[in-house]
Design a protein around this motif. Structure first.
Motif, PDB file in Angstrom:
ATOM      1  N   GLY A 260      63.492  37.744   3.854  1.00 27.15           N
ATOM      2  CA  GLY A 260      64.625  38.652   4.034  1.00 27.15           C
ATOM      3  C   GLY A 260      64.326  40.052   3.541  1.00 27.15           C
ATOM      4  O   GLY A 260      64.715  41.050   4.165  1.00 27.15           O
ATOM      5  N   SER A 261      63.611  40.154   2.425  1.00 30.74           N
ATOM      6  CA  SER A 261      63.311  41.472   1.857  1.00 30.74           C
ATOM      7  C   SER A 261      62.256  42.214   2.658  1.00 30.74           C
ATOM      8  O   SER A 261      62.152  43.440   2.565  1.00 30.74           O
ATOM      9  CB  SER A 261      62.839  41.323   0.404  1.00 30.74           C
ATOM     10  N   LEU A 262      61.462  41.490   3.438  1.00 31.94           N
ATOM     11  CA  LEU A 262      60.387  42.110   4.214  1.00 31.94           C
ATOM     12  C   LEU A 262      60.819  42.495   5.628  1.00 31.94           C
ATOM     13  O   LEU A 262      59.998  42.947   6.432  1.00 31.94           O
ATOM     14  CB  LEU A 262      59.184  41.157   4.293  1.00 31.94           C
ATOM     15  N   ARG A 263      62.087  42.324   5.931  1.00 31.29           N
ATOM     16  CA  ARG A 263      62.555  42.726   7.256  1.00 31.29           C
ATOM     17  C   ARG A 263      62.665  44.249   7.340  1.00 31.29           C
ATOM     18  O   ARG A 263      63.038  44.918   6.386  1.00 31.29           O
ATOM     19  CB  ARG A 263      63.922  42.106   7.552  1.00 31.29           C
ATOM     20  N   ILE A 264      62.352  44.769   8.512  1.00 31.07           N
ATOM     21  CA  ILE A 264      62.529  46.184   8.792  1.00 31.07           C
ATOM     22  C   ILE A 264      63.327  46.295  10.092  1.00 31.07           C
ATOM     23  O   ILE A 264      63.302  45.384  10.927  1.00 31.07           O
ATOM     24  CB  ILE A 264      61.178  46.926   8.902  1.00 31.07           C
ATOM     25  N   PHE A 265      64.028  47.417  10.242  1.00 29.50           N
ATOM     26  CA  PHE A 265      64.969  47.549  11.349  1.00 29.50           C
ATOM     27  C   PHE A 265      64.665  48.801  12.155  1.00 29.50           C
ATOM     28  O   PHE A 265      64.368  49.861  11.602  1.00 29.50           O
ATOM     29  CB  PHE A 265      66.404  47.599  10.816  1.00 29.50           C
ATOM     30  N   ASP A 266      64.756  48.652  13.470  1.00 31.63           N
ATOM     31  CA  ASP A 266      64.595  49.774  14.377  1.00 31.63           C
ATOM     32  C   ASP A 266      65.859  50.623  14.307  1.00 31.63           C
ATOM     33  O   ASP A 266      66.954  50.136  14.602  1.00 31.63           O
ATOM     34  CB  ASP A 266      64.398  49.234  15.802  1.00 31.63           C
ATOM     35  N   PRO A 267      65.762  51.911  13.885  1.00 27.26           N
ATOM     36  CA  PRO A 267      66.968  52.735  13.766  1.00 27.26           C
ATOM     37  C   PRO A 267      67.711  52.899  15.079  1.00 27.26           C
ATOM     38  O   PRO A 267      68.915  53.136  15.092  1.00 27.26           O
ATOM     39  CB  PRO A 267      66.444  54.076  13.242  1.00 27.26           C
ATOM     40  N   HIS A 268      67.002  52.748  16.212  1.00 24.68           N
ATOM     41  CA  HIS A 268      67.647  52.863  17.518  1.00 24.68           C
ATOM     42  C   HIS A 268      68.312  51.552  17.947  1.00 24.68           C
ATOM     43  O   HIS A 268      69.154  51.548  18.841  1.00 24.68           O
ATOM     44  CB  HIS A 268      66.637  53.300  18.572  1.00 24.68           C
ATOM     45  N   HIS A 269      67.900  50.456  17.303  1.00 28.19           N
ATOM     46  CA  HIS A 269      68.491  49.138  17.576  1.00 28.19           C
ATOM     47  C   HIS A 269      68.684  48.430  16.233  1.00 28.19           C
ATOM     48  O   HIS A 269      67.940  47.493  15.904  1.00 28.19           O
ATOM     49  CB  HIS A 269      67.587  48.313  18.497  1.00 28.19           C
ATOM     50  N   PRO A 270      69.643  48.869  15.440  1.00 27.53           N
ATOM     51  CA  PRO A 270      69.783  48.336  14.077  1.00 27.53           C
ATOM     52  C   PRO A 270      70.102  46.855  14.024  1.00 27.53           C
ATOM     53  O   PRO A 270      69.986  46.233  12.961  1.00 27.53           O
ATOM     54  CB  PRO A 270      70.936  49.172  13.501  1.00 27.53           C
ATOM     55  N   GLU A 271      70.487  46.259  15.154  1.00 22.38           N
ATOM     56  CA  GLU A 271      70.772  44.831  15.169  1.00 22.38           C
ATOM     57  C   GLU A 271      69.496  43.996  15.218  1.00 22.38           C
ATOM     58  O   GLU A 271      69.534  42.779  15.004  1.00 22.38           O
ATOM     59  CB  GLU A 271      71.664  44.484  16.373  1.00 22.38           C
ATOM     60  N   ARG A 272      68.367  44.627  15.495  1.00 19.53           N
ATOM     61  CA  ARG A 272      67.095  43.907  15.608  1.00 19.53           C
ATOM     62  C   ARG A 272      66.346  43.951  14.277  1.00 19.53           C
ATOM     63  O   ARG A 272      66.076  45.027  13.756  1.00 19.53           O
ATOM     64  CB  ARG A 272      66.208  44.532  16.680  1.00 19.53           C
ATOM     65  N   ALA A 273      65.988  42.801  13.790  1.00 22.65           N
ATOM     66  CA  ALA A 273      65.162  42.726  12.589  1.00 22.65           C
ATOM     67  C   ALA A 273      63.764  42.276  12.980  1.00 22.65           C
ATOM     68  O   ALA A 273      63.598  41.294  13.706  1.00 22.65           O
ATOM     69  CB  ALA A 273      65.766  41.755  11.589  1.00 22.65           C
ATOM     70  N   ALA A 274      62.757  42.999  12.532  1.00 26.69           N
ATOM     71  CA  ALA A 274      61.366  42.576  12.647  1.00 26.69           C
ATOM     72  C   ALA A 274      60.842  42.353  11.237  1.00 26.69           C
ATOM     73  O   ALA A 274      61.451  42.786  10.259  1.00 26.69           O
ATOM     74  CB  ALA A 274      60.539  43.629  13.376  1.00 26.69           C
ATOM     75  N   VAL A 275      59.731  41.695  11.125  1.00 25.59           N
ATOM     76  CA  VAL A 275      59.192  41.418   9.797  1.00 25.59           C
ATOM     77  C   VAL A 275      57.981  42.306   9.545  1.00 25.59           C
ATOM     78  O   VAL A 275      57.097  42.438  10.391  1.00 25.59           O
ATOM     79  CB  VAL A 275      58.838  39.923   9.633  1.00 25.59           C
ATOM     80  N   ALA A 276      57.987  42.966   8.379  1.00 27.78           N
ATOM     81  CA  ALA A 276      56.832  43.757   7.952  1.00 27.78           C
ATOM     82  C   ALA A 276      55.757  42.822   7.413  1.00 27.78           C
ATOM     83  O   ALA A 276      56.028  41.666   7.071  1.00 27.78           O
ATOM     84  CB  ALA A 276      57.249  44.767   6.893  1.00 27.78           C
ATOM     85  N   ALA A 277      54.540  43.321   7.295  1.00 28.44           N
ATOM     86  CA  ALA A 277      53.427  42.455   6.899  1.00 28.44           C
ATOM     87  C   ALA A 277      53.478  42.084   5.422  1.00 28.44           C
ATOM     88  O   ALA A 277      53.214  40.937   5.061  1.00 28.44           O
ATOM     89  CB  ALA A 277      52.097  43.128   7.229  1.00 28.44           C
ATOM     90  N   GLY A 278      53.791  43.036   4.524  1.00 29.50           N
ATOM     91  CA  GLY A 278      53.822  42.667   3.113  1.00 29.50           C
ATOM     92  C   GLY A 278      53.894  43.859   2.198  1.00 29.50           C
ATOM     93  O   GLY A 278      53.562  44.982   2.576  1.00 29.50           O
TER      94      GLY A 278
END
Length: 726
Positions: A260-278
């Motif tokens: 959960g803490s490693l999720r990053i969000f596209d400012p143009h699509h804030p509903e989308r969560a992607a995961v950062a590497a670390g």
């Protein structure tokens, strides 16, 4: 040297350092909360720029005596210490409580509490610097490439800015009641008996003079920030896991929290969560890392995989650019926002990876098994087809059916698989392989991409297209087992080199080939025997390179270390081919290793044998938390449960083989299709409650070797379709 060639280099962090992270922002400090550039990697970072390089709190001209540092949330830390009493007494009753919040900047809430019966005068000084160094320079311990920052005091705040190649980066630091100078902030106060004094120091990053959205402010509370609300929502919606083994339950809970803490969000699509590497060095979107981490996290939240694919699709290559290695259809390796990255590549994305593109297609095929929204699948299908076109047109450089890599410049990554250190691909005698290099696991990923596209064609009812990709998968599997197999050694080559010679180093990469099913069944037992040999299995996990290879080094990054995610995928491959006991041994080794890391697996650890030391030896610059490592326990549990939804066939497989000492296992609130299910298991027995309509439970493992179907067979192809859906 540019950013991309430094990916595997990192200066060691100070022992006892504390890291807080939220989105792509993070802060590394000492255990007291102070930040010192002399410690190398300390600092607060926003958009890959160090917005605070020194942060030193002095009270009555002295540093605090540290008592404890706690991190109750990934984005928050509290430091407690004692301040010097004016008369210099050792047992001071003046306690400093310092709570740090990270986000679009930094907020430090500082409280001094006087536990004595007399008032005390306090001189509080905060020395601040912000070198605006690029993350890559900090990471490798290199001096900042930017001009010396200019320090000015204006509008009651200290502003530290520097310009580099037309872009200005800065930090604005202020606090109510502070006397601001070019050195920092100062407060003078008298604290009454049993009384308190408090302030909030706020750091706002500046990009070309502008503050970002969501920056900290005097009139906003940190707990009301969007990032905090997102994390709270995550914790409320992930599975609730209970396990008889308390250590394993703590590990799984920590894994979910870290993801959960490693999720990053596209400012143009804030509903989308992607995961950062670390954290700390890879708080950015990565192709391979983000895809694999979200794949291994499917039991936690399939939407994380969907958001990762959607975000990467928006960055898919459109043109040929040798500088950034962008090519039409290619999925990027890494996305960065720092000045150095942009200048090196003419943009923010670097595309030098051979595996992210086939993994992209493979993951969407996997998601179709979980009942992903039809709208999302349909929107991503054109991107999958573009990825498959890249494989044919650019990935397979010489038309031999295999995907190779060769960087077209002198600053990109030399090796472009998951072992992307410069010395990561070797022959058995230690000689490094020369590019173009075709990695064994990349061919397995391509095979999985073809299988996935066949499944997606079945999902859409296109029988001819399904047959086409089934045949492509079958042909690749046959060619792979012919060209990569080393009959005299009994395992697969890690790669083919520029002369198409098999690179005969014994590596963990071949375990990825088991995971995705490209290995012929008659070769699997020999591969497993080598993976489970003392040269490969340390007792804690699978080495990246066997200990009898010429390049073996247990404290290297990729030539003998143990990576939990790599080991988890190997264990999944063992299970796929029916090597149940071996998979259980590997899973238990990783679970036990985690206990020595306080319930959080690091990115990697050293490859010493379990008999040599009482616990796994840490690797000095490993990221923690790290997405792959956080997802590894989730993937291992899924493998031990043998939990496989196949939404396209209307079945869910569950055939657990949990160790008896694990006790009862239960995962509530697991998202499948649009329903929330509960998985219960103990030993060899399991059940699922709340299955969505149209799905039935099958108490046996998904057939491990049913794919590819017999493409091109006579008849309607119904038997092929059934097999493809598996």
């Amino acid at each position: 040297m540019t950013a991309w060639n430094a990916d595997t280099e990192a200066a060691a962090s100070e022992s006892g350092s504390v890291t807080v992270v939220e989105g792509s922002s993070f802060c590394i400090s000492s255990g007291t909360g102070d930040i010192s550039s002399d410690s190398g990697t300390n600092g607060a970072f926003f958009q890959d720029t160090r917005i605070i390089s020194d942060w030193v709190l002095r009270i009555n001209e002295s540093l605090r005596e540290p008592l404890v540092a706690q991190r109750p949330k990934p984005f928050e830390a509290t430091f407690v210490g004692r301040a010097k009493w004016p008369d210099g007494r050792f047992d001071s009753p003046l306690v400093v409580r310092h709570t740090r919040h990270i986000g679009a900047g930094l907020q430090d809430d500082i409280t001094l509490e006087n536990y004595s019966a007399e008032s005390v005068d306090c001189d509080i000084e905060l020395l601040v610097d912000a070198d605006q160094a690029d993350l890559f320079d900090v990471k490798v311990g290199r001096a900042s490439q930017h001009p010396e920052p200019v320090r000015t005091v204006r509008d009651g705040q200290l502003v530290i800015e520097t310009s580099h190649n037309g872009q200005k980066r800065g930090s604005a630091v202020h606090a109510r009641g502070a006397t601001v100078s070019s050195e920092g902030l100062r407060f003078r106060t008298r604290i009454p008996p049993r009384g308190k004094w408090a302030t909030s120091v706020i750091v706002v990053p500046l990009i070309n003079g502008q503050a970002p959205a969501g920056a900290f402010s005097d009139d906003g509370l940190p707990r009301h920030r969007e990032g905090v609300r997102r994390h709270r929502h995550w914790e409320q919606n992930v599975p609730v896991i209970t396990v008889g083994d308390a250590n394993l339950q703590a590990l799984l809970n920590r894994s979910q929290s870290d993801l959960g803490s490693l999720r990053i969000f596209d400012p143009h699509h804030p509903e989308r969560a992607a995961v950062a590497a670390g954290a700390p060095w890879f708080m950015a979107l990565f192709g391979r890392d983000s895809i694999l981490a979200s794949y291994m996290s499917l039991m936690v939240d399939p939407n994380l995989a969907a958001g990762t694919l959607q975000t990467l699709a928006g960055l898919q290559g459109r043109r040929v650019d040798p500088d950034s290695e962008e090519e039409p259809g290619r999925i990027p390796h890494e996305v960065r926002l720092g000045v150095t990255a942009g200048l090196s590549l003419g943009g923010t994305a670097y595309y030098g990876t051979a595996d992210a593109t086939p993994l992209f297609a493979a993951l969407l095929g996997e998601l179709s098994r979980w009942g992903l929204s039809e709208d999302i699948i349909e929107s991503l299908l054109p991107h999958v087809d573009r990825a498959l076109e890249w494989i044919d047109r650019y990935g397979d450089r010489d038309g031999d059916g295999f995907v190779e890599y060769l960087r077209p410049n002198d600053h990109g990554l030399i090796n472009q698989g998951w072992k992307d250190s410069w010395d990561g691909i070797n022959f058995a005698d230690g000689t490094m392989a020369e590019a173009p290099i075709a990695l064994c696991e990349v061919q397995a990923y391509v095979y999985s991409a073809y299988v996935g596209r066949s499944l997606l064609a079945r999902w859409s009812g296109d029988v001819a297209l399904e047959q086409h990709w089934a045949q492509r998968a079958s042909d690749l599997k046959a060619a792979f087992n012919e060209k990569f197999w080393l009959p005299e050694k009994g395992y697969f080559a890690v790669a083919l080199d520029k002369d198409k010679r098999p690179v005969d180093g014994l590596t963990s990469n071949i375990g990825h080939c088991l995971w995705l099913g490209i290995v012929d069944e008659d070769k699997a037992a020999s591969v497993v025997e080598h993976l489970m040999s003392p040269q490969m299995f340390t007792g804690w996990g699978i080495r990246t390179l066997a200990s009898d290879m010429g390049a073996y080094n247990p404290v290297s990054y990729h030539n003998g270390s143990v990576w939990p995610h790599d080991t988890a995928l190997v264990a999944t491959g063992l299970m796929r081919y029916g090597f149940v006991e071996e998979a259980g041994r590997v899973a238990s080794g990783i679970f036990e290793a985690a206990e020595h890391f306080d319930g959080r697996l690091p990115e990697l650890f050293c490859g010493f044998d379990r008999a040599e030391f009482p616990g796994p030896v840490p690797y000095p610059t490993a990221c923690s938390p790290q997405a792959w490592a956080a997802a590894a326990p989730i993937q291992l549990i899924r493998a031990l449960l043998r939990f496989d939804p196949v939404h396209t066939r209307g079945v869910v497989h569950l055939a657990p083989i949990l160790p008896e000492d694990m006790g009862d296992f239960q995962a509530e609130n697991v998202l499948l299709d649009t329903s929330r299910i509960t998985i219960k298991a103990r030993g060899n027995h399991g059940d699922i409650e709340g299955l969505p309509p149209g799905l039935k439970l099958v108490a046996e493992p998904r057939p491990p070797l049913a794919y590819p179907p017999q493409a091109g067979a006579a008849g309607s192809g119904q038997s092929d379709l059934k097999q493809a859906a598996r």
